[in-house]
Design an enzyme around this catalytic site. Sequence first.
Site, mmCIF file in Angstrom:
data_model
loop_
_atom_site.group_PDB
_atom_site.id
_atom_site.type_symbol
_atom_site.label_atom_id
_atom_site.label_comp_id
_atom_site.label_asym_id
_atom_site.label_seq_id
_atom_site.Cartn_x
_atom_site.Cartn_y
_atom_site.Cartn_z
ATOM 1 N N LYS A 208 -1.478 -4.597 -4.245
ATOM 2 C CA LYS A 208 -0.702 -5.747 -4.718
ATOM 3 C C LYS A 208 -1.624 -6.966 -4.858
ATOM 4 O O LYS A 208 -1.639 -7.627 -5.874
ATOM 5 C CB LYS A 208 0.433 -6.019 -3.722
ATOM 6 C CG LYS A 208 1.331 -7.150 -4.103
ATOM 7 C CD LYS A 208 2.497 -7.253 -3.125
ATOM 8 C CE LYS A 208 3.213 -8.579 -3.344
ATOM 9 N NZ LYS A 208 4.317 -8.787 -2.406
ATOM 10 N N GLU A 214 -9.860 -2.542 2.969
ATOM 11 C CA GLU A 214 -9.986 -1.077 2.937
ATOM 12 C C GLU A 214 -9.980 -0.570 1.496
ATOM 13 O O GLU A 214 -10.823 0.246 1.093
ATOM 14 C CB GLU A 214 -8.817 -0.416 3.686
ATOM 15 C CG GLU A 214 -8.805 -0.623 5.181
ATOM 16 C CD GLU A 214 -8.059 -1.881 5.596
ATOM 17 O OE1 GLU A 214 -7.906 -2.818 4.766
ATOM 18 O OE2 GLU A 214 -7.650 -1.933 6.769
ATOM 19 N N GLY A 270 5.150 -5.020 -0.362
ATOM 20 C CA GLY A 270 4.326 -3.806 -0.411
ATOM 21 C C GLY A 270 5.086 -2.564 0.036
ATOM 22 O O GLY A 270 5.043 -1.516 -0.605
ATOM 23 N N GLU A 356 7.113 -2.596 10.009
ATOM 24 C CA GLU A 356 6.503 -3.806 9.452
ATOM 25 C C GLU A 356 7.627 -4.790 9.078
ATOM 26 O O GLU A 356 7.442 -5.994 9.101
ATOM 27 C CB GLU A 356 5.622 -3.466 8.241
ATOM 28 C CG GLU A 356 4.548 -4.520 7.993
ATOM 29 C CD GLU A 356 3.522 -4.134 6.937
ATOM 30 O OE1 GLU A 356 3.872 -4.104 5.750
ATOM 31 O OE2 GLU A 356 2.352 -3.873 7.301
ATOM 32 N N HIS A 387 9.438 22.560 18.757
ATOM 33 C CA HIS A 387 8.468 23.226 19.635
ATOM 34 C C HIS A 387 7.430 22.245 20.151
ATOM 35 O O HIS A 387 6.350 22.645 20.563
ATOM 36 C CB HIS A 387 7.819 24.389 18.893
ATOM 37 C CG HIS A 387 8.810 25.466 18.573
ATOM 38 N ND1 HIS A 387 9.087 26.493 19.441
ATOM 39 C CD2 HIS A 387 9.643 25.615 17.527
ATOM 40 C CE1 HIS A 387 10.016 27.268 18.919
ATOM 41 N NE2 HIS A 387 10.382 26.744 17.751
HETATM 42 O O1 F6P Z 1 -0.524 -4.083 6.211
HETATM 43 C C1 F6P Z 1 -0.375 -5.287 5.560
HETATM 44 C C2 F6P Z 1 -0.165 -5.133 4.092
HETATM 45 O O2 F6P Z 1 -0.102 -6.401 3.529
HETATM 46 C C3 F6P Z 1 1.084 -4.322 3.746
HETATM 47 O O3 F6P Z 1 2.252 -5.048 3.800
HETATM 48 C C4 F6P Z 1 0.736 -3.824 2.404
HETATM 49 O O4 F6P Z 1 1.568 -2.773 2.031
HETATM 50 C C5 F6P Z 1 -0.694 -3.415 2.613
HETATM 51 O O5 F6P Z 1 -1.224 -4.414 3.467
HETATM 52 C C6 F6P Z 1 -1.532 -3.273 1.370
HETATM 53 O O6 F6P Z 1 -1.623 -4.456 0.638
HETATM 54 P P1 F6P Z 1 -2.140 -4.470 -0.854
HETATM 55 O O7 F6P Z 1 -1.191 -3.666 -1.687
HETATM 56 O O8 F6P Z 1 -2.162 -5.908 -1.259
HETATM 57 O O9 F6P Z 1 -3.512 -3.866 -0.889
#
Ligand code: F6P
Length: 544
Positions: A208, A214, A270, A356, A387
């Site tokens: 978003k 990451e 998100g 969240e 199990h």
């Molecule tokens: O974990 C925090 C967060 O902002 C989530 O709400 C979101 O889904 C995720 O990081 C990924 O964010 P983005 O789509 O901006 O990479």
Amino acid sequence: MTVSALRALPAWMALEKHYRQIKDLHLRQLFAEDGNRGERLAVQAAGFYLDYSKNRITDETLTLLLQLASEAGLRGHIDAMFRGDRINVSENRSVLHVALRTPRGAVVMHDGQNVVPEVHAVLDKMAAFADRLRSGAWRGHTGKRIRNVINIGIGGSDLGPVMAYEALRHYSAREMVFRFVSNVDGTDFAEAVHGLDPAETLFIVSSKTFTTLETMTNAHTARDWLLAGLNGAQAAIARHFVAVSTNAQEVARFGIDTANMFGFWDWVGGRYSMDSAIGLSTMLAVGPDNFRAMLAGFHEMDEHFRTAPFERNLPVLMGLLSVWYTDFFGAQTVAVLPYDQYLKRFPAYLQQLTMESNGKHVTWDGATVDYDTGPIYWGEPGTNGQHSFYQLIHQGTRLIPCDFIAFARTLNPLGRHHDMLLANVFAQAEALAFGKTEEQVKAEGTPGWLVPHRLFEGNRPSSTLLLDSLTPATLGKLVALYEHSVFTQGTIWRIDSFDQWGVELGKALAQRILPELESSVQPELDHDSSTNELIRRYRKLKGG
Ligand code: F6P
């Protein structure tokens, strides 16, 4: 001592008193006293059947919970969401994921503008791209057909796509490979591309914000991997990378042609975005028609939630039951137990959606709550869980309300498998509710000393969703059901279910620590003594 606005509500106070009166009432007694309880405490709506009779409630409980919903202003809050009011107060945003699944021609206003045409313009663009890719008209840089699709994203930009792909695998293009990279752990990327030919691989960078550490790290690694495999041909990026984002500027900066960008809007959270362009991988897997069928399912549940009276409203009932156990019985968790292998990632998906959203300790006006909010959601598909952890649910010391999800028709009829599966889900709910008494255990000839071990006290609550079969529409309805259950709970608790400030501190600290790990000289460390020592040891072990 002042109590919060919620606890001062007449219905809340009445529920506290009522809880004390009925807390020891056993489901055995409730069923014995009412031969029709199983049929009476069930709702059939939006094509779903919810049996909530095995919950520790009486008719009075229900009346009081429904009164609580009304005193807490649930009706007004639902209307406010659908109207586009800025109910995400801490981020000053509207919450309009429901607009993502409105039919063409509908009207949903946001800041004086109907957003439905834009929503459908993006869906049409996604569908055109999906058709080209699936038919082989869209080719890779060397002219090879794209056979592998890798979604790079995290949180809401990953969990929904992964869950939906797994859930709808039966409907997917089996000749194609779909993989998902989320973790900044390089292993995730390395394993996702293992054995793949870059010339046949498309990356969807889903974010978003397009700034998430990451995702951007994985996206850069993917670009390096692709260029390494295609002799550094920069022109290849345009054929092998597309983006899903609200941030066109950052997408262009990364080097992705914004013509190959699929947009969405800041009024989509998100964790509420799997039905937006974030679902591009889902659409590539199952095709535009199935994707649209999924959206129609979402919409059907939205309309049910918006219009059905609360006593027959599936998300409202599920949300109120969760409040009942969380705040009155003191339950800490809810187990979600899908009896369908295709839903194996559904609990993981729900964890972000529920935790969240409702893992908050202040109300929307900033006051600290004096009651519990969002429970921990967890689970595994049946019968595997049986199990593993069901022992604790049956005989442990904690109260764990369970949501069982089962389908009348399997997509893979194989001998007796499905009847066996369904026999298990019904049996588990029955065993949890009714248990096995001392008399029953003794009557089986159990030696006295063993009786306590073999006793099941029962009275362990559950709800069962019995659905027809796992189709794209059913999946849409199921997700919307939980979205609106979360909404119902958040409204009662007066919290902002649509922000996520709690993830910020860890992110900021990681940014501070990273250079300390990478520095070639011993860095000055001024964290606490534990963190300082961990950093020192890590540097030493890695040979820095
Ligand atoms: O974990 C925090 C967060 O902002 C989530 O709400 C979101 O889904 C995720 O990081 C990924 O964010 P983005 O789509 O901006 O990479």
